[in-house]
Design a protein around this motif. Structure first.
Motif, short mmCIF file in Angstrom:
data_model
loop_
_atom_site.label_atom_id
_atom_site.label_comp_id
_atom_site.label_asym_id
_atom_site.label_seq_id
_atom_site.Cartn_x
_atom_site.Cartn_y
_atom_site.Cartn_z
N HIS A 122 33.27 31.25 34.92
CA HIS A 122 32.87 32.46 34.32
C HIS A 122 31.73 32.06 33.36
O HIS A 122 31.83 31.35 32.36
CB HIS A 122 34.06 33.31 33.46
CG HIS A 122 33.53 34.34 32.72
ND1 HIS A 122 33.26 35.49 33.34
CD2 HIS A 122 33.37 34.59 31.34
CE1 HIS A 122 32.82 36.45 32.38
NE2 HIS A 122 32.80 35.60 31.18
N ASP A 179 33.08 39.50 26.58
CA ASP A 179 33.49 39.13 28.45
C ASP A 179 34.54 38.48 28.44
O ASP A 179 34.83 37.92 29.82
CB ASP A 179 32.30 38.97 29.04
CG ASP A 179 31.48 37.76 28.46
OD1 ASP A 179 32.36 36.64 27.90
OD2 ASP A 179 30.42 37.57 28.51
N SER A 180 35.35 37.71 27.46
CA SER A 180 36.32 36.90 27.55
C SER A 180 37.25 36.85 26.23
O SER A 180 36.71 37.28 25.52
CB SER A 180 35.91 35.36 28.00
OG SER A 180 34.85 34.88 27.24
N SER A 200 44.49 42.05 28.53
CA SER A 200 43.43 41.31 29.36
C SER A 200 43.33 41.75 30.57
O SER A 200 42.50 41.95 31.34
CB SER A 200 43.74 39.84 29.15
OG SER A 200 44.88 39.38 29.83
N ARG A 201 44.44 42.05 31.09
CA ARG A 201 44.66 42.58 32.59
C ARG A 201 43.95 44.06 32.61
O ARG A 201 43.27 44.38 33.54
CB ARG A 201 46.01 42.78 32.84
CG ARG A 201 46.91 41.39 33.26
CD ARG A 201 48.33 41.76 33.48
NE ARG A 201 48.94 40.48 33.96
CZ ARG A 201 50.14 40.23 33.94
NH1 ARG A 201 51.26 41.24 33.42
NH2 ARG A 201 50.91 39.25 34.17
N LYS A 203 41.84 45.32 30.85
CA LYS A 203 40.24 45.50 30.52
C LYS A 203 39.67 44.32 31.73
O LYS A 203 38.32 44.24 31.51
CB LYS A 203 40.04 45.20 29.17
CG LYS A 203 40.19 46.00 28.14
CD LYS A 203 39.57 47.59 28.29
CE LYS A 203 40.08 48.33 27.37
NZ LYS A 203 39.31 49.71 27.28
N SER A 204 40.29 43.79 32.37
CA SER A 204 39.65 42.79 33.30
C SER A 204 39.05 41.74 32.79
O SER A 204 37.89 41.42 32.79
CB SER A 204 38.89 43.62 34.31
OG SER A 204 39.75 44.45 35.39
N VAL A 266 45.29 35.53 39.30
CA VAL A 266 44.54 36.15 37.95
C VAL A 266 42.98 36.12 38.58
O VAL A 266 42.38 37.11 38.35
CB VAL A 266 45.01 35.52 36.71
CG1 VAL A 266 44.00 36.07 35.53
CG2 VAL A 266 46.37 35.69 36.34
N SER A 269 42.23 38.57 41.11
CA SER A 269 42.24 39.77 40.37
C SER A 269 40.90 40.14 39.72
O SER A 269 40.46 41.40 39.49
CB SER A 269 43.46 40.10 39.40
OG SER A 269 43.66 39.34 38.26
N LEU A 270 40.54 39.32 39.07
CA LEU A 270 39.20 39.47 38.15
C LEU A 270 37.95 39.28 39.02
O LEU A 270 36.74 39.45 38.67
CB LEU A 270 39.01 38.27 37.16
CG LEU A 270 40.35 38.45 36.00
CD1 LEU A 270 40.27 37.13 35.14
CD2 LEU A 270 40.23 39.66 34.97
N TYR A 272 36.76 36.48 40.58
CA TYR A 272 36.40 35.24 40.78
C TYR A 272 36.67 34.35 42.00
O TYR A 272 37.75 34.13 42.49
CB TYR A 272 36.84 34.38 39.36
CG TYR A 272 36.42 34.91 38.47
CD1 TYR A 272 35.29 35.60 37.91
CD2 TYR A 272 37.53 34.84 36.82
CE1 TYR A 272 34.81 35.95 36.45
CE2 TYR A 272 37.14 35.42 35.85
CZ TYR A 272 36.03 35.97 35.72
OH TYR A 272 35.35 36.60 34.31
#
Length: 287
Positions: A122, A179-180, A200-201, A203-204, A266, A269-270, A272
């Motif tokens: 990321h 953003d993280s 965190s999930r 808000k992605s 994860v 789901s994001l 990446y």
């Protein structure tokens, strides 16, 4: 053993299992466990109780309880585990020969490795950091994150959490600014970890940290010192003291079993695609 932290429970269970047979089962030795709340008054009171009952050895899990012991105890040997950086916290001066009445196990892992691997996945520009100013180990981690942010060119936005009930407001503040998200190690944050993962999930946002089990519980990437090893090394130190070794002569142990964990579920789901360079750094991948 402050709070109800899974990593502390694992370390203590491993410690108790390994010392079985070392301490004579003749009624002459008692192991007295205290689980204070994660606040300075509770830590100090628990240490005073241990001194008051005439404990021959005091064992502490985590930086906060250990610092309380250093403040309250003068002669009784204090063995600690899961302390992020005993030298930087001024618990000991020399890790090879601590002197005094404290020694134990460091849980420090190379945060640079975690952040460098994360940046392969990321392109971080603004990282939120949750920390607890009452936990000096947590403060060391946030300072290191700030140094890494300066070096790698990303912004760090901090929120201080002293009580798990403050987490919701802190996350609301950070939500549209980052953003993280990085979560430091502290009892207050451990107790609110589920809320942080859910945020965190929702808000992605990729979540990272050094808390054991973080990636298994929904974080993207973590760098973890094995709690079981912490307990086993603690038992080794106790054996040496029971054999007559002075605690001040016991060098600080450092973690050998360190895992860089990436959760590919994860990551997907994001959105990446984790590059090979990051995967090659991982010691464990969750699929």
């Amino acid at each position: 053993m402050t709070g109800d932290l899974e990593s502390y429970r694992q370390a203590h269970a491993a410690f108790m299992e390994k010392i079985e047979g070392t301490i004579p089962d003749d009624g002459g030795v008692e192991v007295y466990l205290q689980t204070p709340n994660p606040d300075p008054i509770s830590w100090a009171n628990s240490i005073r109780k241990a001194v008051g009952i005439g404990a021959d050895i005091i064992i502490t899990y985590g930086a906060s309880a250990t610092l309380a012991a250093k403040s309250e105890v003068r002669k009784t040997p204090v063995l600690f585990a899961d302390v992020y950086d005993p030298v930087a916290l001024h618990l000991v001066r020399d890790p090879l020969r601590p002197g005094g009445n404290l020694s134990g196990i460091s849980s420090k892992t190379p945060l640079e490795t975690l952040v460098k691997t994360f940046r392969e996945i990321h392109a971080v520009r603004s990282m939120g950091v949750l920390f607890s100013s009452s936990d000096l180990g947590s403060l060391l981690q946030v300072k290191k994150i700030e140094d890494l942010g300066s070096g790698f060119g990303f912004e760090v936005l901090k929120r201080d959490i002293e009580d798990p009930r403050e987490i919701s407001e802190a996350l609301s503040f950070l939500a549209d600014r980052i953003d993280s998200l990085y979560i430091t190690e502290s009892p207050a944050l451990h107790l609110g970890l589920g809320e942080v993962v859910d945020f965190s999930r929702g808000k992605s946002l990729p979540l990272l940290g050094q808390i054991p089990g973080l990636s298994d519980g929904g974080g993207l990437i973590s760098l973890e010192a094995d709690p079981v090893e912490q307990g086993e090394l603690l038992a080794d130190c106790l054996r040496q003291i029971l054999d007559g070794r002075k605690i001040g002569d016991l060098p600080i142990r450092t973690p050998r079993k360190v895992s860089l964990v990436i959760n590919l579920n994860v990551a997907r789901s994001l959105g990446y695609k984790v590059p090979f360079q990051a995967l090659s750094m991982a010691t464990r991948v969750i699929r």
